[in-house]
Design an enzyme around this catalytic site. Structure first.
Site, short mmCIF file in Angstrom:
data_model
loop_
_atom_site.label_atom_id
_atom_site.label_comp_id
_atom_site.label_asym_id
_atom_site.label_seq_id
_atom_site.Cartn_x
_atom_site.Cartn_y
_atom_site.Cartn_z
N GLU A 68 0.82 -1.21 0.00
CA GLU A 68 0.00 0.00 0.00
C GLU A 68 0.86 1.27 0.00
O GLU A 68 0.62 2.19 0.76
CB GLU A 68 -0.96 -0.01 1.20
CG GLU A 68 -1.90 -1.21 1.18
CD GLU A 68 -2.97 -1.19 2.27
OE1 GLU A 68 -2.72 -0.62 3.34
OE2 GLU A 68 -4.05 -1.76 2.02
N ASP A 107 -8.65 -8.89 4.05
CA ASP A 107 -8.36 -7.80 5.00
C ASP A 107 -9.42 -7.70 6.09
O ASP A 107 -10.23 -6.76 6.07
CB ASP A 107 -8.24 -6.47 4.23
CG ASP A 107 -7.58 -5.39 5.05
OD1 ASP A 107 -7.10 -5.69 6.15
OD2 ASP A 107 -7.53 -4.24 4.58
N GLU A 147 -12.52 -1.97 12.14
CA GLU A 147 -12.45 -1.23 10.88
C GLU A 147 -13.59 -1.61 9.94
O GLU A 147 -14.21 -0.74 9.33
CB GLU A 147 -11.09 -1.49 10.22
CG GLU A 147 -10.97 -0.86 8.84
CD GLU A 147 -9.60 -1.09 8.19
OE1 GLU A 147 -8.73 -1.73 8.81
OE2 GLU A 147 -9.42 -0.63 7.05
#
Ligand code: GCV
Length: 688
Positions: free
Chosen positions: A280, A354, A382
């Site tokens: 990322e 993820d 998240e």
């Protein structure tokens, strides 16, 4: 007048006591006569000699008067005997033994931290009405929290306020919270903390910051907690002003070696580095045509003389619109199995994508026979509703840890692999991305505390169940009334599946809001990377929905042992909760219960909303039985959760209906708004 002041003061104290700050260490008075009869006579005194046991003694002195209404005196022959005994025969040097004889309870361990763990065990036993006895050793060596905290005080994916670490005050001022943080972790057996974000600022390695890090390490040390740092791989260039950070260049190696020496001169028991490299946008060895092995081993060599470890993350994936991100970590790391230095651990997220609400296990766990792997769970929610949705994550951790991987073509749970039993790992580790922040109650959602608690308990013993952990946590925080405990326990155990039902049934994944990852946005087709869109994953069309990862598709299933992947490979035998992870399922496909897929799919979203309503009703029933402030806090958050569950339902049902072109199952009321109206809600939350 005096009397009123007293009452006022008493009420104020009551309110403070309920604000959640004390976590599972508020130690409310024991009422159960049996427990009192057993413990009171045995805790009239504390006997210890070793100076290193001061913190353990402090915990006893703090807790026992509150729990039992007695103040243990110092010394004597009977009572609580605390002993460090390096000769004791025990499975793990961090373990402890507890024995009861006559009017004494003895806690003995080879190290003082073991005695501290033993004391916390004793306090847990008192609060759960059990008698302590036996040997207790952690099954995992590194039990770790990862904080994604930045040096400006923000927390990446943090939903409970700002960072706990006040960098601008350190090293001079030590917020009392640092010690309470250490106590809470030690009470669970957590022995390591990575205090900064894996998207790491190089600044953490500057001399200016290292003295601050040392100040924290000094607070944590008595509680058995080692400090680690996430490092920016380009630090030699950014901080050291070298032309680059190529791991094969001697001057780069020298820079890291000297940096390690500097760190250890300040923090002799420093744990090591956590690294997110070439992921990322973060820098890494591949920027110089080198490999993960080159990068990890270079850092490992700098840390080795000091006994430090490298945790190198496997969360690496290249943006490929035609590819399958699922396969990335395996493809990147499997070829390097056996090539890492002996102080390197590869840290792998629980699933291949993820931290989705439900993921199959990462295939890497089944494939690296010569490299120790660490489990990375995410405790901060998240993708699970931030701090407004009640989701007890232990159910998810347990599902993952108990997965039978079929490695070696026999029953082999992921827990066993992590414990090193299967491949003979030289290091074992379970980590969790922390959900803590500066909110008074640490985690924002009061029930989020249970997730921190569960992570710690499962890192100590990955074979513990979500159910028993919930019971322990409730008894130490909300109530000891057996009916209330079991009512709240049932609610907790239902929450994860409820969340899955209204957000991601049948293995739907990665359909959340783009960037911020909140709320539904299954229509995202453009993002900075193709694999950050929703369409990449759900692949809905007029025929059906889901990602074909069988041999007619990306064949990601081939990364697992055959014996594991076999049932997932066919639409007939794939467990229904994983269908869309592995198959493009026709809308008309008949499921086991006789519904066609479209109907079953839609029904789950509606069911999820109904279940949140059920949770609200059940929570109302514990009014007056749990601390009022917590009661109100959870009630209010449940209202938000309900509103947002309807949002998820409407968004997903209306959007996917544009592909299935089918009516809603009979008896379900259509959403009251249009798809266009639902899409606008998302705009409100967008950061851009
Ligand atoms: C710290 C996800 C999150 C990022 C996080 C990343 C990681 O992509 O959205 O915020 O970065 O995982 O685990 O490195």
């Amino acid at each position: 007048m005096k009397r009123y002041l007293f009452i006022l003061l008493f009420l104020c104290l009551q309110v403070r006591a309920e604000d959640g700050y004390k976590l599972w260490m508020s130690y409310s008075k024991i009422e159960d006569p049996k427990t009192l009869n057993f413990y009171k006579p045995r805790l009239q005194a504390i006997v210890w000699e070793d100076k290193d046991l001061e913190v353990a003694v402090e915990e006893v002195k703090l807790a026992i008067p509150k729990l039992l209404g007695i103040t243990p005196k110092k010394g004597g022959k009977n009572g609580l005997i605390l002993k460090v005994n390096p000769q004791i025969n025990i499975t793990n040097p961090e373990g402890y033994k507890v024995s009861v004889s006559g009017q004494s309870i003895t806690i003995e361990a080879p190290r003082s931290v073991g005695v501290l763990y033993g004391v916390f065990h004793l306090l847990r036993c008192i609060q759960t009405g059990q008698e302590p006895a036996g040997e207790f050793s952690p099954k995992i060596q590194h039990r770790m929290l990862n904080h994604w905290d930045n040096n400006n005080g923000t927390i990446e994916r943090g939903y409970a306020g700002m960072s706990l670490w006040k960098w601008y005050e350190l090293p001079e001022r030590l917020d009392p919270r640092y010690k309470d943080y250490a106590r809470a972790n030690a009470s669970l057996g957590i022995n390591a903390t990575v205090i900064n974000n894996v998207n790491a600022s190089a600044r953490f390695l500057s001399s200016e910051y290292l003295v601050k890090v040392k100040a924290l390490a000094d607070v944590f040390r008595p509680y058995g907690i080692k400090v680690y740092l996430s490092v920016n791989f380009a630090s030699p260039r950014i901080l050291g002003k070298l032309p680059d950070a190529d791991p094969l260049k001697p001057e780069v190696q020298k820079w890291w070696k000297e940096k390690a020496d500097e760190i250890y001169s300040l923090i002799p028991d420093f744990g090591g580095f956590l690294v997110k490299a070439n992921s990322e946008g973060e820098p890494g060895p591949m920027d110089y045509g080198r490999t993960h092995v080159d990068g990890a081993n270079m850092l490992a060599k700098a840390l080795k003389p000091h006994g430090g470890m490298v945790f190198w993350r496997a969360f690496v994936y290249a943006p490929d619109p035609k590819g399958d991100r699922f396969k990335a970590a395996y493809e990147e790391f499997k070829p390097y199995d056996g090539q890492f230095d002996d102080n390197v651990i590869i840290q792998v997220k629980n699933g291949p994508i993820d931290f989705m609400p439900r993921e199959p296990i990462s295939p890497l766990f089944t494939a690296m026979e010569k490299t120790p792997l660490a489990m990375e769970f995410q405790v901060t929610q998240e993708y699970l509703g931030w701090a407004t949705h009640w989701v007890y994550l232990a159910s998810m951790f347990e599902e993952c840890l108990k997965t039978d991987t079929r490695v070696k073509n026999r029953k082999t749970t992921l827990s066993e692999i992590l414990q090193g039993k299967t491949f003979g790992y030289r290091h074992t580790a379970i980590t969790g991305v922390a959900n803590t922040g500066s909110d008074r109650n640490w985690t924002g959602h009061p029930m989020g505390q249970a997730n921190w608690y569960a992570l710690g308990r499962m890192a100590w013993d990955p074979d513990l169940g979500a159910k028993e952990i919930a019971q322990e946590w409730i008894s130490q925080t909300l109530s000891r009334d057996s009916k209330t405990v079991s009512d709240i326990q049932s609610m907790m155990l239902s929450t994860r599946e409820i969340y899955v039902n209204y957000t991601s049934p049948f293995g739907l994944h990665h359909v959340m809001g783009e960037g911020h990852h909140f709320g539904p946005e299954p229509w995202v087709e453009k993002a900075p990377r193709p694999d950050w869109t929703a369409l990449y994953y759900h692949k809905a069309d007029e025929k059906g929905i889901g990602f074909d990862r069988t041999n007619t598709g990306s064949n990601a299933l081939a990364q697992y042992p055959k014996e594991f992947s076999a049932p997932f490979s066919s639409l007939e035998t794939c467990p229904e909760e994983f269908l869309l992870w592995f198959h493009h399922v026709p809308w008309d496909r008949k499921l086991k219960n006789g519904d066609i897929f479209w109907e079953a799919f839609v029904k789950k979203f509606y069911q999820g909303v109904k279940e949140v309503e059920g949770l609200q009703r059940d929570w109302e029933k514990v009014k007056g039985k749990v601390p009022q402030e917590t009661f109100e806090n959870v009630s209010a958050r449940l209202k938000t959760q309900h509103k947002e569950a309807i949002w998820w339902r409407d968004a997903c049902v209306l959007y996917f209906q544009t592909f299935s072109k089918k009516a809603l199952p009979a008896g379900l009321k259509a959403p009251e708004r249009t798809l266009e109206e639902v899409k606008k809600i998302v705009d409100v939350y967008h950061i851009r």
